[in-house]
Design an enzyme around this catalytic site. Sequence first.
Site: not given
Length: 551
Positions: A2, A51, A77
């Site tokens: 992301c 994402l 992460g």
Amino acid sequence: MCGIWATFGVEGGLSATCLKCFSAIVHRGPDAWRIDQDAREPKAILGFQRLAIVDGLHGMQPMRLHRYPRITLICNGEIYNFNRLREQYHYPYETNCDVEAIIHNYENFGIADAVKRLDGVFAFCLVDGEKKKIYIARDPYGVRPLFKLQDDEKGILAISSEAKGLVGIKQKLGEKLALGQFPPGHFEEWDILVDGTVKYNYTEQYFKPGTPPRFIPFVSENELSKFNVYEKTAYLLEAACKKRLMSDRRIGCLLSGGLDSSLITALVVKLAKIHKLPYKIQTFAIGMGDSPDLIAARTVADYLGTEHHEVRFDENDVKEALDNVIYHLESFDITTIRASLPMYLLSKYIKENTDTTVVFSGEGADELAQGYIYFRDAPNETAAHEESIRLLSDIYLYDGLRADRTTSAFSLELRVPFLDIQFTSHYLSIEPSFRQPQNGVEKHLLRKSFAKSGLLPDSILYRHKEAFSDGVASVKKSLFTTIEEIIKERLPENNLRFPGLQPHSLESKYYRHVFEKSFPGQYNFTPYYWMPKWVQVSDPSARFIKHYAAS
């Protein structure tokens, strides 16, 4: 994968400049976005480009929990041990999102212990509104990127997954602001002051390459005690792949046909069958013409029965992509740019032609397992071990950076099992002489660990090391030769002058010229050119090392 972005102490709130900078990292998270500005902290703005990989319903950030309403988290992460942490400490999770574990760890143990208990890859910013603290942290090898912009005199701090999300702010607020990568394996504490500005407190390193995990490992020592060193190596690499299967999106593998990517692909295919994933693993190879990499990757794909995709590119593709690659990389390193071109084009193909979103890759193996050809020239095993540590410590500036930026440019999430903490800790603890090249064969220990597994054909398991720009190109004409021909047509003048690290060829001058267009004066992003050690060469390609055997 992301994109995270935040500013603290900046006057003017969500200005047009801030919004433009936040939008510059949208490729990292095209599924959704959010910007939060707390009325109690008007000079604190946190943004997130998402994402969706795990928990599509409740995984949005900035994240706040009902149990800890004054804690706000943004994180890029994956926390692989989030379920184990829940079981170990009875955390009352409110979502199925793995990064929630960071908040519980922080509340229960404080920031220093919180980061040490994480098994994963991450870059995060955590704001404690009650204690008026800001914490930023990055995973041990810098698999997930993080940039920081600060001005101690003005009390300003800003962070972003990529530098392009901060350059505009720096240009608006003043050139004195320091902009650079936040170091891997570190965390940092800041105070939020009454007027909304911030004050730096301290930075602490919590991890060095080779140190053992501080979390309960995925594989227990008791389970490993029955194995010899080769069996243990194979078992832990498979475990590193297994924990990285967590995804609600389709998984694929980047496959060059070399040892590293082939091993990872074979292990992922094996695990996909065991865990009954509802699709066939897709593999992706790229090359010019019928390059050595394409031929070898085809052999592996046929052997494993994957849904294989071959991508061919030519000089026109290089011309079109070259400047965009430098922009996404935020680097002017020669080796990094050369190796990034095929990976960038391959990622573009995956995004435009398939439904794979999570991609496994073999990055980290050469640094960890002494895979570069120049390791044959190491004066002794101690020097070779120290070089491995150095390469791993700096991988976030070179190969790690390349792998992240070329895939994230097209909204793909990268998984790199060779940089697993338990695996790297094990591998670096093995007798140094065992890890050196044996009889002219790099990564001998790694190859021997899988020699009886049947995972790969011997022709692949013992395939010689290719220079990347040779593997994807033809034998007669290397990729960097094609690049040099393009640059001769483009370089505006030969007397360009730059501060900091000096370019030493037309190729490096061009890269720096393009880099300066988007990141003026930020030569600190590339502290040195990646070059082989212990050998006298003027070009970083392995083709120029005397031991190079590819043909």
